[in-house]
Design an enzyme around this catalytic site. Structure first.
Site, PDB file in Angstrom:
ATOM      1  N   HIS A  30      -4.099  -4.672  -1.556  1.00  0.00           N
ATOM      2  CA  HIS A  30      -3.672  -4.952  -0.187  1.00  0.00           C
ATOM      3  C   HIS A  30      -4.807  -5.566   0.623  1.00  0.00           C
ATOM      4  O   HIS A  30      -4.766  -5.564   1.846  1.00  0.00           O
ATOM      5  CB  HIS A  30      -3.174  -3.687   0.499  1.00  0.00           C
ATOM      6  CG  HIS A  30      -1.909  -3.136  -0.100  1.00  0.00           C
ATOM      7  ND1 HIS A  30      -1.287  -1.998   0.395  1.00  0.00           N
ATOM      8  CD2 HIS A  30      -1.146  -3.563  -1.127  1.00  0.00           C
ATOM      9  CE1 HIS A  30      -0.195  -1.746  -0.330  1.00  0.00           C
ATOM     10  NE2 HIS A  30      -0.100  -2.689  -1.250  1.00  0.00           N
ATOM     11  N   ASP A  49      -3.597  -0.439  -3.347  1.00  0.00           N
ATOM     12  CA  ASP A  49      -3.718  -0.394  -1.884  1.00  0.00           C
ATOM     13  C   ASP A  49      -4.935  -1.224  -1.499  1.00  0.00           C
ATOM     14  O   ASP A  49      -5.261  -2.181  -2.189  1.00  0.00           O
ATOM     15  CB  ASP A  49      -3.807   1.056  -1.398  1.00  0.00           C
ATOM     16  CG  ASP A  49      -3.212   1.243  -0.007  1.00  0.00           C
ATOM     17  OD1 ASP A  49      -3.752   0.656   0.949  1.00  0.00           O
ATOM     18  OD2 ASP A  49      -2.207   1.959   0.129  1.00  0.00           O
TER      19      ASP A  49
END
Length: 451
Positions: free
Chosen positions: A282, A259
């Protein structure tokens, strides 16, 4: 509203302390950004210790040695350290002893694997407390081994502490693999809550069930020289998440996970990120903000001298429809992109499902600069994406020396802009003709969204 500082200075005031155990006293800390570049760090090299603190040696706690009076080795409190015995009681007893004296050190020595269950290490404690992990520290191995009486939402919680250091040459192993496929949201690995003047340095933190490290309602945080790692497809494994936290410095760290490398939630201000290698991940995100029509206030955030590689996003600001508040004074500077989708992205239509509807209110974004952002992008998405609210435009976006080329394939030369206003100080590659000059006619109306 505080003004943007191009060179934000993080000042963390830490009490002077000195004792005979060779633990250096921690003093007023003024971070200079003149050290070696983060690009010298790699997953093959151990991350060195913070200059703000020199750890004790794991073998200094010898019986009868007066220099060890402030060092509380968990093995002296009954910890076995074989990776299967429950060492929780020993850690709690060592914590209590270290907490009660000035400059106390809880020591988890090298060459041991300590397993402890969900624990809250709470204060207040005497100044100068150190939690030093030189071995391996881990939770029970998966949900089947998790004690039924323990909350599965938290593992290590540090609560109401002032002037504490969390450091060492060891590893925090999250044992997250068996949690990642479960529909429930498993526990965060390390959570600092309502604390101040914290130093976190030198550790390897890996395979968390959810967030690796979260700072909530804290003031004065120095994070330096960490190595955070989990697989690319591990869900919700943010590296460092801060929320309601002010005066933060994150320096010279390597983060790769499933993430956001670093995520910045509502209520954060004066955050300086310098010398971070991020990816796969991310990217580095401000948000998400404004969920469930909430107010979000974020200001004075600087990200610089950073590399993002093999990631779904580069530098991102994401807000939900219907929120209020503002994001202002944001600087992204000297950032290298390597095979990144959505290198530069503002998304004010963030939604985890397809059922989110447009709403008339939004978090107001203003004074966001992108300077010297260069590298390569994944051609599956345009490298620049400014999707601002229909009703609340983004204003004062500055683009300077932005040069992004395809990692493979043909140039995608059509950046996306919607209701976004700003200036281009230099020509952008690819050209961003969709960014509107000047200010919107409705600027007076959006001023009511400020914090």
């Amino acid at each position: 509203m505080e003004q943007t500082h191009w060179h934000l200075i993080i000042v963390i005031t830490i009490a002077l302390s000195q004792n005979s155990s060779n633990v250096e006293g921690r003093a007023h800390f003024h971070k200079e950004h003149k050290g070696p570049s983060v690009y010298a760090l790699s997953s093959q090299d151990p991350v060195s210790q913070s200059p703000a603190y020199s750890p004790v040696q794991s073998d200094t706690n010898e019986p009868g040695n007066s220099s060890s009076d402030c060092i509380f080795d968990v093995t002296s409190f009954g910890a076995i350290g074989d990776g299967s015995a429950d060492d929780t009681a020993a850690f709690r007893a060592a914590w209590k002893a270290a907490c009660d004296i000035e400059s106390g050190v809880l020591l988890a020595p090298s060459n041991y694997i300590f397993m402890i269950t969900s624990t809250i290490f709470s204060g207040p404690c005497k100044p100068g407390l150190v939690f030093q992990v030189d071995g391996v520290l881990m939770p029970p191995n998966g949900p089947d081994c998790w004690p039924k009486s323990d909350s599965n939402r938290e593992w290590l919680v540090f609560y109401r502490l002032d002037q504490m250091t969390f450091t060492g040459t060891g590893t925090i192993e999250g044992n997250g693999e068996q949690w990642w496929e479960l529909p429930c949201k498993p526990h965060r690995l390390i959570h600092f809550f309502m604390s101040s003047d914290l130093v976190v340095s030198g550790l390897r933190i890996q395979n968390s069930p959810q967030f690796h490290m979260k700072f909530d309602s804290c003031t004065g945080v120095l994070i330096e020289k960490l190595f955070i790692s989990s697989p690319k497809l591990s869900p919700n494994t943010d590296g460092i998440h801060i929320e309601g936290t002010k005066h933060v410095g994150i320096y010279n760290s390597v983060i790769g996970n499933g993430d956001d490398c670093i995520s910045i939630g509502p209520g954060c201000s004066n955050v300086d990120i310098d010398g971070v290698t991020c990816g796969p991940s991310h990217g580095i995100s401000i948000g998400s903000l404004g969920v469930h029509n909430s107010q979000a206030c974020v200001s004075n955030i600087t990200v610089r001298n950073t590399m993002v590689k093999d990631s779904d996003n580069g530098v991102r600001i994401k807000t939900w429809q219907g929120g209020t508040g503002s994001v202002s004074g944001i600087s992204f500077e000297n950032i290298e992109m390597n095979n990144v989708r959505n290198c530069i992205i503002i998304d004010q239509y963030y939604c985890l499902t397809k059922a989110c509807r447009n709403q008339t209110s939004a978090v107001y974004l203003t004074d966001v600069s992108y300077r010297n952002i260069k590298g390569t992008y994944d051609v599956h998405s345009p490298p620049i994406h400014f999707a601002c609210s229909d009703t609340v435009p983004c204003t004062n976006i500055t683009m300077s020396e932005v040069e992004l080329l395809p990692h493979e394939g043909e140039l995608v030369d059509d950046p996306f802009c919607w209701n976004s206003y700003g200036i281009q100080e230099t020509l952008t590659i690819p050209p961003i003709d969709c960014l509107q000059d000047g200010e919107p006619d409705s600027l007076a109306e959006v001023s009511t969204y400020g914090c």
